[in-house]
Design a protein around this motif. Structure first.
Motif, PDB file in Angstrom:
ATOM      1  N   ARG A 133      34.826  54.162   7.592  1.00  0.00           N
ATOM      2  CA  ARG A 133      35.997  53.790   7.380  1.00  0.00           C
ATOM      3  C   ARG A 133      36.883  52.231   7.289  1.00  0.00           C
ATOM      4  NH1 ARG A 133      38.694  58.325   8.653  1.00  0.00           N
ATOM      5  NH2 ARG A 133      37.311  59.890  10.518  1.00  0.00           N
ATOM      6  N   ILE A 134      35.458  51.589   7.089  1.00  0.00           N
ATOM      7  CA  ILE A 134      35.649  49.980   6.500  1.00  0.00           C
ATOM      8  C   ILE A 134      36.503  50.061   5.067  1.00  0.00           C
ATOM      9  CG2 ILE A 134      34.830  48.928   8.504  1.00  0.00           C
ATOM     10  CD1 ILE A 134      32.335  47.881   5.980  1.00  0.00           C
ATOM     11  N   GLY A 135      35.999  51.229   4.585  1.00  0.00           N
ATOM     12  CA  GLY A 135      36.506  51.015   2.671  1.00  0.00           C
ATOM     13  C   GLY A 135      34.827  50.871   1.995  1.00  0.00           C
ATOM     14  N   LYS A 136      35.410  51.760   0.874  1.00  0.00           N
ATOM     15  CA  LYS A 136      33.816  51.982  -0.216  1.00  0.00           C
ATOM     16  C   LYS A 136      33.166  50.623  -0.290  1.00  0.00           C
ATOM     17  CE  LYS A 136      33.056  55.414  -2.372  1.00  0.00           C
ATOM     18  NZ  LYS A 136      33.196  56.860  -3.598  1.00  0.00           N
ATOM     19  N   GLN A 137      33.577  49.968  -0.541  1.00  0.00           N
ATOM     20  CA  GLN A 137      33.669  48.626  -1.291  1.00  0.00           C
ATOM     21  C   GLN A 137      32.588  47.734  -0.436  1.00  0.00           C
ATOM     22  OE1 GLN A 137      35.967  45.610  -3.654  1.00  0.00           O
ATOM     23  NE2 GLN A 137      34.500  43.851  -3.166  1.00  0.00           N
ATOM     24  N   ALA A 138      33.604  47.399   1.313  1.00  0.00           N
ATOM     25  CA  ALA A 138      32.833  46.763   2.205  1.00  0.00           C
ATOM     26  C   ALA A 138      31.520  47.329   2.722  1.00  0.00           C
ATOM     27  CB  ALA A 138      33.898  46.778   3.277  1.00  0.00           C
ATOM     28  N   LEU A 139      30.985  48.870   3.354  1.00  0.00           N
ATOM     29  CA  LEU A 139      30.681  49.837   3.625  1.00  0.00           C
ATOM     30  C   LEU A 139      29.160  49.158   2.308  1.00  0.00           C
ATOM     31  CD1 LEU A 139      29.795  51.642   5.056  1.00  0.00           C
ATOM     32  CD2 LEU A 139      29.617  53.472   3.231  1.00  0.00           C
TER      33      LEU A 139
END
Length: 196
Positions: A133-139
């Motif tokens: 859930r941190i978002g695709k880019q951050a993941l």
């Protein structure tokens, strides 16, 4: 809004505890609001811990996104001769992991902030229920940062919910040059095995 991936959760503390019961261990773990899944052991975490092969018995192991420590403590219990790095950005989670490891008599757990892992350390195993859930880019940035620290013979196991993008994550890992395969599938979760 405060999230479990905030460094200093603003959510008021409300200590509680959960039981982690697996075929080979039983641990009572302190939890608190402001960390991931404080009311119960998350289903994905349970699927991971019940599905992966035993960790290497020595060397450095990594729990990426440790929360209050169920994965790190299981690794430490199953591999008492190894050093388990339990890392997170969430300071409340790190304190809980440290207390839980101490209470369980697991002196081989190092609960540290993500920026405090010494640079030369490489990992023979990485186990993670990553913070999707941190978002695709951050993941992707987080996984790139830590998977590059796999030892040459190291293996990572990630648990990802099918409808939160496990199949697209597996494809992305392959596109980045990693060997990524689906090792298990249960209760709408996939276990991805990642190697160099």
């Amino acid at each position: 809004m405060a999230h479990y991936f905030s460094e200093q959760p603003e959510t008021a503390s409300r200590p509680a505890s959960v039981d982690l019961v697996l075929p080979d261990l039983h641990l009572r773990l302190e939890t608190d609001r402001g960390v991931f899944s404080p009311e119960r052991i998350d289903v994905g975490t349970r699927v991971l811990l019940e599905s992966v092969p035993p960790p290497p018995q020595e060397g450095d192991l990594l729990d990426l996104g440790c929360g209050y420590g169920p994965i790190a403590l299981t690794m430490a219990k199953r591999a008492p001769g190894a050093t388990v790095w339990a890392i997170d950005v969430n300071r409340r989670g790190l304190e809980l992991t440290e207390r839980n490891a101490s209470k369980a008599g697991l002196g081989n757990v190092r609960a540290v902030h993500v920026d405090e892992v010494p640079e030369g350390v490489t990992f023979r195993a990485i186990w993670s229920n990553p913070a999707i859930r941190i978002g695709k880019q951050a993941l992707h940035e987080m996984l790139t940062r830590w998977l590059t620290r796999l030892a040459p013979d190291g293996v990572a196991h990630l648990v990802v919910q099918k409808h939160l993008g496990s199949d697209s994550l597996q494809r992305w890992l392959g596109e980045q040059g990693w060997q990524a395969s689906r090792e298990a599938s249960r209760a709408a979760y996939r276990i991805l095995k990642v190697t160099r």
